[in-house]
Design a protein around this motif. Structure first.
Motif, PDB file in Angstrom:
ATOM      1  N   VAL A   1       0.589  -1.523  -0.221  1.00 55.82           N
ATOM      2  CA  VAL A   1       0.088   0.370   0.204  1.00 55.82           C
ATOM      3  C   VAL A   1       0.911   1.380  -0.036  1.00 55.82           C
ATOM      4  O   VAL A   1       1.746   1.588   0.784  1.00 55.82           O
ATOM      5  N   ASP A   2       0.562   2.086  -1.020  1.00 55.29           N
ATOM      6  CA  ASP A   2       1.628   3.321  -1.216  1.00 55.29           C
ATOM      7  C   ASP A   2       0.701   5.007  -0.960  1.00 55.29           C
ATOM      8  O   ASP A   2       0.350   4.807  -2.066  1.00 55.29           O
ATOM      9  N   GLU A   3       0.639   5.045   0.302  1.00 56.32           N
ATOM     10  CA  GLU A   3      -0.461   5.842   0.474  1.00 56.32           C
ATOM     11  C   GLU A   3       0.328   7.465   0.752  1.00 56.32           C
ATOM     12  O   GLU A   3       0.011   8.330   0.777  1.00 56.32           O
ATOM     13  N   ASN A   4       1.124   7.824  -0.151  1.00 54.66           N
ATOM     14  CA  ASN A   4       2.151   8.648   0.821  1.00 54.66           C
ATOM     15  C   ASN A   4       3.221   9.439  -0.787  1.00 54.66           C
ATOM     16  O   ASN A   4       4.281   9.962  -1.039  1.00 54.66           O
ATOM     17  N   GLY A   5       2.725   8.761  -1.789  1.00 58.27           N
ATOM     18  CA  GLY A   5       3.414   8.873  -3.415  1.00 58.27           C
ATOM     19  C   GLY A   5       4.719   8.285  -3.446  1.00 58.27           C
ATOM     20  O   GLY A   5       4.871   8.973  -4.460  1.00 58.27           O
ATOM     21  N   LEU A   6       5.553   7.707  -2.845  1.00 57.25           N
ATOM     22  CA  LEU A   6       6.348   7.454  -2.500  1.00 57.25           C
ATOM     23  C   LEU A   6       6.921   6.616  -4.347  1.00 57.25           C
ATOM     24  O   LEU A   6       7.983   6.710  -4.521  1.00 57.25           O
ATOM     25  N   GLU A   7       5.366   5.482  -4.752  1.00 57.49           N
ATOM     26  CA  GLU A   7       6.618   5.417  -6.123  1.00 57.49           C
ATOM     27  C   GLU A   7       6.735   6.626  -6.931  1.00 57.49           C
ATOM     28  O   GLU A   7       7.802   6.530  -8.208  1.00 57.49           O
ATOM     29  N   GLU A   8       5.820   7.774  -6.900  1.00 52.54           N
ATOM     30  CA  GLU A   8       6.513   8.860  -8.086  1.00 52.54           C
ATOM     31  C   GLU A   8       7.339   9.369  -7.350  1.00 52.54           C
ATOM     32  O   GLU A   8       8.220   9.602  -8.959  1.00 52.54           O
ATOM     33  N   ILE A   9       7.358   9.385  -6.566  1.00 55.81           N
ATOM     34  CA  ILE A   9       9.262   9.783  -5.866  1.00 55.81           C
ATOM     35  C   ILE A   9      10.797   8.717  -6.085  1.00 55.81           C
ATOM     36  O   ILE A   9      11.055   9.852  -7.089  1.00 55.81           O
ATOM     37  N   PHE A  10      10.403   7.713  -6.280  1.00 54.71           N
ATOM     38  CA  PHE A  10      11.159   6.879  -6.843  1.00 54.71           C
ATOM     39  C   PHE A  10      11.595   7.025  -8.481  1.00 54.71           C
ATOM     40  O   PHE A  10      12.501   7.012  -8.952  1.00 54.71           O
ATOM     41  N   LEU A  11      10.255   7.381  -9.323  1.00 55.42           N
ATOM     42  CA  LEU A  11      10.296   7.070 -10.385  1.00 55.42           C
ATOM     43  C   LEU A  11      10.818   8.543 -10.787  1.00 55.42           C
ATOM     44  O   LEU A  11      11.614   8.852 -12.156  1.00 55.42           O
TER      45      LEU A  11
END
Length: 522
Positions: free
Chosen positions: A260-270
């Motif tokens: 579960v990505d509740e804090n937009g971490l995927e976009e930070i790493f991308l």
């Protein structure tokens, strides 16, 4: 046959792990804390044996899952726990097994079974036969630039190299210092395909006639954490030894929705991934595809920290805290005890080898990085058989001068224990800085990074020939990490694998051995 080695003279005045003065091959410097004097004059390390090894490739092939056992062609996204591993190099575990049979027995019986059992395993771990694609032809511009795993039912396979070696199997399995370059021919190359796809796993099986077998693997960590890899290789071993996976507790699940990505971490790493793609000629994950030959003086050795040694370390920490009327570190697990001792030994090694100007130019703080299991720590439930990355990054920090002081082991244990307790409460604390934080310490001589874990029980990986005789992690030659796994022969002990230049290994050996002896006397 032994090569001629250079005599290294190390004269050092020591406390438990501190030194007042030293001389190494003519260099001089001044350190601190006198207590006891130890004069060590001996060849650099032991005399390093020379192995005359010829390697002959017997077969190269591709192993696929059984027909129609995989789901149709599909894209598997990377979660925010997978994406940080795009920035780091592959793992290269190498397992050695006693196998006192002729080459004919291996090729006629053992090899077909290894191939068949690997194929059966890949039907459950089908992403291990898949490829990483870092860009696609997707119409959506944002999705086009997202790395993902592509599974293609009729195309996926794992590259398998089968080879024969004339090397001395017993030398490969020893703990003493050995030339690091010996081991490189025993692990496979994990190279990008002409299509731009990046294979995620490659395997090499090498037979030492009438002596042993080695199984070397190379895999990208974006595919799986060490827990998942451990499950994969134990499934393969179960199929090979018994013909079924019935002894396994459960088979893997792929549901990415459990992360579960509740804090937009995927976009930070991308975003960070895209910036690096622009600034570098090669895709980050592809940089380490080629085999890297280490310098000629690089050696690897294994050091055992057994329960007796851990009790010496614990006793020293308790006695020091009581003497100074200080509270004990919050967590004194065997892992903390062993790693605290390792940390200080490595810093002392760097200090005694580095010249004075470089030493004073070093950062004031030192870091110890490690991987923290996330299955029980994540703020959301994750099944134990989840296939993918589910770990946190731990980074203990302490003042370099305090770690190098008389009570350095106490300082190290306090920093490590506090970091682990913090991770227990909030494993995702500071997650958005994981990549930049690890960039600071990864591959550095001034900081320490450990890989693997004694909790994995890797020595229980039995393909039907008994437990491994020795396990090595070859990637530490270039990553400068330390491998930490359970001991094969001593219950509750830990094996620490290091790859260092000869002179540094000599100094580390001195600090490691004499440090334990002095703690028993202090």
């Amino acid at each position: 046959m032994l090569e001629e080695t250079k005599m290294t003279v190390i004269n050092v005045t020591m406390d438990v792990l501190g030194a007042k003065s030293y001389r190494v091959e003519g260099g001089e410097g001044v350190l601190d804390s006198p207590l006891k004097t130890i004069n060590s004059s001996r060849p650099s390390l032991q005399e390093i044996p020379v192995i005359k090894q010829r390697r002959k490739v017997l077969e190269q092939c591709e192993i696929s899952p059984p027909p129609h056992s995989n789901p149709p062609t599909s894209l598997i996204p990377l979660t925010f726990l997978d994406l940080p591993w795009l920035f780091f190099s592959q793992s290269q575990p190498l397992f050695f097994y006693d196998f006192p049979f002729p080459i004919s027995h291996f090729t006629n019986s053992t090899l077909p079974n290894l191939k068949h059992s690997l194929s059966l395993t890949l039907q459950h771990y089908f992403t291990f036969a898949a490829n990483l694609v870092v860009s696609s032809s997707d119409d959506d511009e944002e999705d086009r630039d997202k790395p993902h795993i592509v599974c293609a039912e009729e195309e996926d396979s794992v590259s398998l190299v089968v080879a024969e070696s004339t090397g001395d199997f017993d030398q490969f399995c020893s703990d003493g210092a050995r030339d690091a370059n010996w081991f490189h021919p025993l692990v496979p190359r994990l190279a990008s395909k002409s299509s731009g796809e990046i294979p995620l796993l490659a395997i090499q099986i090498t037979v030492f006639p009438s002596a042993g077998i080695s199984i070397g693997l190379a895999y990208h960590n974006v595919l799986a954490d060490e827990r998942t890899f451990n499950n994969f290789i134990k499934t393969w071993a179960a199929y090979c030894s018994s013909g079924s996976s019935s002894s396994l507790e459960s088979l893997p699940i792929y549901d990415r929705g459990v992360i579960v990505d509740e804090n937009g971490l995927e976009e930070i790493f991308l975003r960070e991934w895209r910036e690096r793609k622009v600034s570098q000629e090669e895709v980050v994950i592809g940089i380490d595809d080629k085999k890297v030959e280490t310098s000629g003086d690089m050696v690897r050795a294994t050091f055992l920290v057994d329960p007796t040694a851990m009790e010496k370390i614990r006793g020293f920490i308790i006695a020091t805290c009581e003497k100074q009327n200080q509270p004990l570190p919050v967590h004194l697990s065997p892992y903390v005890l062993a790693c605290a001792f390792l940390w200080v030994c490595l810093l002392k090694t760097h200090q005694i080898i580095t010249n004075e100007s470089q030493y004073h130019a070093s950062p004031d703080r030192a870091c110890f990085g490690f991987i923290a299991g996330g299955i029980t720590r994540m703020p959301f439930p994750v099944p134990t058989n989840y296939l993918g990355n589910c770990v946190g990054f731990g980074r203990a920090i302490a003042e370099r001068e305090e770690l190098l002081g008389e009570d350095g082991i106490v300082v190290a244990a306090r920093a490590l224990g506090s970091t682990i307790k913090k991770l227990d409460k909030e494993v995702l604390s500071g997650v958005e800085k994981w990549v930049s934080d690890w960039d600071e310490i990864n591959g550095s001589d001034l900081h320490v990074v450990v890989t693997w874990s004694p909790k994995l029980d890797l020595y229980e990986t039995d393909f039907g020939w008994g437990e491994p005789r020795k396990i090595e992690e070859i990637s530490i030659d270039r990553s400068k990490a330390i491998s930490v796994i359970e001991s094969r022969d001593v219950g509750g002990g830990m094996e620490m694998g290091l790859a260092l230049p000869k002179t540094k290994m000599d100094a580390f050996t001195m600090f490691f051995t004499n440090g334990l002896n002095l703690m028993a006397l202090s």
